[in-house]
Design a protein around this motif. Structure first.
Motif, PDB file in Angstrom:
ATOM      1  N   THR A   1      -1.187   3.469   9.807  1.00 18.86           N
ATOM      2  CA  THR A   1      -0.124   2.465   9.872  1.00 18.86           C
ATOM      3  C   THR A   1       0.867   2.790  10.981  1.00 18.86           C
ATOM      4  O   THR A   1       1.261   1.917  11.765  1.00 18.86           O
ATOM      5  CB  THR A   1       0.610   2.382   8.520  1.00 18.86           C
ATOM      6  OG1 THR A   1      -0.328   2.046   7.494  1.00 18.86           O
ATOM      7  CG2 THR A   1       1.711   1.331   8.561  1.00 18.86           C
TER       8      THR A   1
ATOM      9  N   HIS B   1      -3.697   6.681   5.408  1.00 22.86           N
ATOM     10  CA  HIS B   1      -3.148   5.329   5.502  1.00 22.86           C
ATOM     11  C   HIS B   1      -1.839   5.342   6.263  1.00 22.86           C
ATOM     12  O   HIS B   1      -1.573   4.458   7.095  1.00 22.86           O
ATOM     13  CB  HIS B   1      -2.933   4.729   4.113  1.00 22.86           C
ATOM     14  CG  HIS B   1      -2.392   3.331   4.141  1.00 22.86           C
ATOM     15  ND1 HIS B   1      -1.040   3.057   4.079  1.00 22.86           N
ATOM     16  CD2 HIS B   1      -3.014   2.136   4.248  1.00 22.86           C
ATOM     17  CE1 HIS B   1      -0.852   1.750   4.132  1.00 22.86           C
ATOM     18  NE2 HIS B   1      -2.038   1.161   4.238  1.00 22.86           N
TER      19      HIS B   1
ATOM     20  N   GLU C   1       0.828  -1.199   0.000  1.00 24.70           N
ATOM     21  CA  GLU C   1       0.000   0.000   0.000  1.00 24.70           C
ATOM     22  C   GLU C   1       0.871   1.262   0.000  1.00 24.70           C
ATOM     23  O   GLU C   1       0.592   2.218  -0.732  1.00 24.70           O
ATOM     24  CB  GLU C   1      -0.921   0.026   1.221  1.00 24.70           C
ATOM     25  CG  GLU C   1      -1.956  -1.084   1.250  1.00 24.70           C
ATOM     26  CD  GLU C   1      -1.530  -2.250   2.124  1.00 24.70           C
ATOM     27  OE1 GLU C   1      -2.418  -2.925   2.665  1.00 24.70           O
ATOM     28  OE2 GLU C   1      -0.306  -2.476   2.263  1.00 24.70           O
TER      29      GLU C   1
END
Length: 205
Positions: free
Chosen positions: A149, A145, A27
């Motif tokens: 994370t 994201h 990702e």
């Protein structure tokens, strides 16, 4: 697939992907790729193929790092800071045969490898292409994201994570375009963290 990647880069992504199944690097790599494309639109003189090829392979070296040391090798106070350099060296070793086999038109393999070899530990860019790779790599950390994370890595709430990024990563941005994008993402992160706090307070009533 073509919506995320330029057709030229699909084979490169497929070659890199087996090494990107650690630290959410698949990702991270795709988001960094898209961020690099946004930066490239502002810098048309920079070689796009070199930048995007380097982005797709820049973090493959983390695959060679022991899983139990990954989290402790990054951040403001890493326990194993030397592993940042190791992942660059391993990344070059992994990328070289794949890039030679791919022979991406218009891409010099040694130029791409030089970018990979120093994309984290080298403070100053060696070329405009290296500069954009560095900026896109760091910009991911500010995205939703990236924040999610990093919260998982360090067990920190979003508000604290965004503050850490603003204090530690934002000053490392090399260009006005990269800094502006980072500041916009910090503003978004701060707003979302504030909203989370308000929702928590309301739930406690």
């Amino acid at each position: 697939m073509s919506g995320a990647l330029l057709p030229r880069d699909i084979a490169t992504w497929c070659a890199a992907r087996p090494y990107l199944d650690v630290r959410s690097n698949d990702e991270h790599t795709l988001i960094s790729y898209r961020l690099a494309r946004a930066l490239l639109r502002l810098r048309p003189e920079v070689d796009e193929a070199t930048v995007l090829t380097a982005i797709l392979f820049h973090d493959v070296g983390w695959k060679a790092i022991p899983a139990d040391k990954l989290v402790d090798s990054v951040g403001p106070k890493p326990k194993y800071p030397e592993l940042q350099r190791v992942h660059e060296i391993e990344g070059v070793a992994i990328a070289r045969p794949h890039l030679q086999a791919l022979a991406v038109p218009g891409v010099d393999v040694e130029t791409v490898l030089a970018i990979i070899d120093g994309h984290d530990t080298r403070k100053q860019a060696i070329s405009p292409e290296d500069e954009i790779v560095k900026e896109a790599d760091k910009l991911w950390r500010f995205t939703s994201h990236g924040v999610k994370t990093i919260c998982g890595w360090f067990g920190t709430p979003p508000k604290e994570t965004v503050a850490m990024l603003e204090d530690f990563v934002l000053p490392q941005m090399l260009t006005k375009d990269g800094r502006a994008m980072a500041e916009a993402l910090v503003a978004q992160g701060q707003a979302m963290a504030w909203l989370d706090d308000m929702m928590h307070v309301e739930a406690m009533r």
